[in-house]
Motif scaffolding. Structure first.
Motif, PDB file in Angstrom:
ATOM      1  N   LEU A 194       0.956  -1.352  -0.249  1.00 51.80           N
ATOM      2  CA  LEU A 194      -0.262  -0.025   0.402  1.00 51.80           C
ATOM      3  C   LEU A 194       0.481   1.392   0.147  1.00 51.80           C
ATOM      4  N   SER A 195       2.234   1.045  -0.260  1.00 55.22           N
ATOM      5  CA  SER A 195       3.352   2.524   0.244  1.00 55.22           C
ATOM      6  C   SER A 195       3.355   2.973  -0.969  1.00 55.22           C
ATOM      7  N   GLN A 196       2.659   2.963  -2.290  1.00 51.71           N
ATOM      8  CA  GLN A 196       3.614   3.165  -3.544  1.00 51.71           C
ATOM      9  C   GLN A 196       3.319   4.723  -3.728  1.00 51.71           C
ATOM     10  N   SER A 197       3.577   5.624  -3.039  1.00 53.26           N
ATOM     11  CA  SER A 197       3.886   7.171  -2.947  1.00 53.26           C
ATOM     12  C   SER A 197       5.303   6.918  -2.332  1.00 53.26           C
ATOM     13  N   GLY A 198       5.885   5.902  -1.503  1.00 53.31           N
ATOM     14  CA  GLY A 198       6.693   6.249  -0.731  1.00 53.31           C
ATOM     15  C   GLY A 198       6.911   5.450   0.183  1.00 53.31           C
ATOM     16  N   MET A 199       7.614   5.536   0.852  1.00 54.18           N
ATOM     17  CA  MET A 199       7.994   4.472   2.300  1.00 54.18           C
ATOM     18  C   MET A 199       7.754   4.987   4.080  1.00 54.18           C
ATOM     19  N   TYR A 200       6.884   5.817   4.314  1.00 52.31           N
ATOM     20  CA  TYR A 200       6.454   7.174   4.681  1.00 52.31           C
ATOM     21  C   TYR A 200       5.236   5.891   5.675  1.00 52.31           C
TER      22      TYR A 200
ATOM     23  N   MET B 151       3.810   1.767   9.725  1.00 49.63           N
ATOM     24  CA  MET B 151       2.982   0.182   9.913  1.00 49.63           C
ATOM     25  C   MET B 151       5.039  -0.479  10.253  1.00 49.63           C
ATOM     26  N   HIS B 152       5.680  -0.566   9.311  1.00 49.67           N
ATOM     27  CA  HIS B 152       7.237  -1.105  10.720  1.00 49.67           C
ATOM     28  C   HIS B 152       7.312  -0.849  12.033  1.00 49.67           C
ATOM     29  N   ASP B 153       7.360   0.189  12.575  1.00 52.44           N
ATOM     30  CA  ASP B 153       7.261   0.578  13.826  1.00 52.44           C
ATOM     31  C   ASP B 153       5.989  -0.351  14.305  1.00 52.44           C
ATOM     32  N   GLY B 154       5.082  -0.180  14.068  1.00 53.30           N
ATOM     33  CA  GLY B 154       3.747  -0.566  14.465  1.00 53.30           C
ATOM     34  C   GLY B 154       3.696  -2.104  15.196  1.00 53.30           C
TER      35      GLY B 154
END
Length: 67
Positions: A44-50, A55-58
């Protein structure tokens, strides 16, 4: 004197339809959030890695294994 008519019981739903709809919407949104946090690997992060990094931190915060 007229004979008394017995009152017929009226069926009352245990849960109102508005409350049921709100509960189903809330459960759906929470399931979507759980998917995003636990299983999204950047799809779902097609526009960037933010979003991916959020979600990774979550996942780390909740103790879900991710790598």
């Amino acid at each position: 004197m007229p004979t008394p008519v017995s009152a017929r019981p009226v069926a009352v739903p245990a849960v109102s339809p508005r409350l049921l709809a709100a509960a189903l919407l809330t459960v759906g949104l929470l399931l979507m959030l759980a998917y995003l946090v636990a299983f999204d690997q950047g799809a779902l992060s097609q526009s960037g890695m933010y979003l991916h990094e959020l979600m990774h931190d979550g996942r780390h915060l909740l103790g879900v294994p991710c790598h």
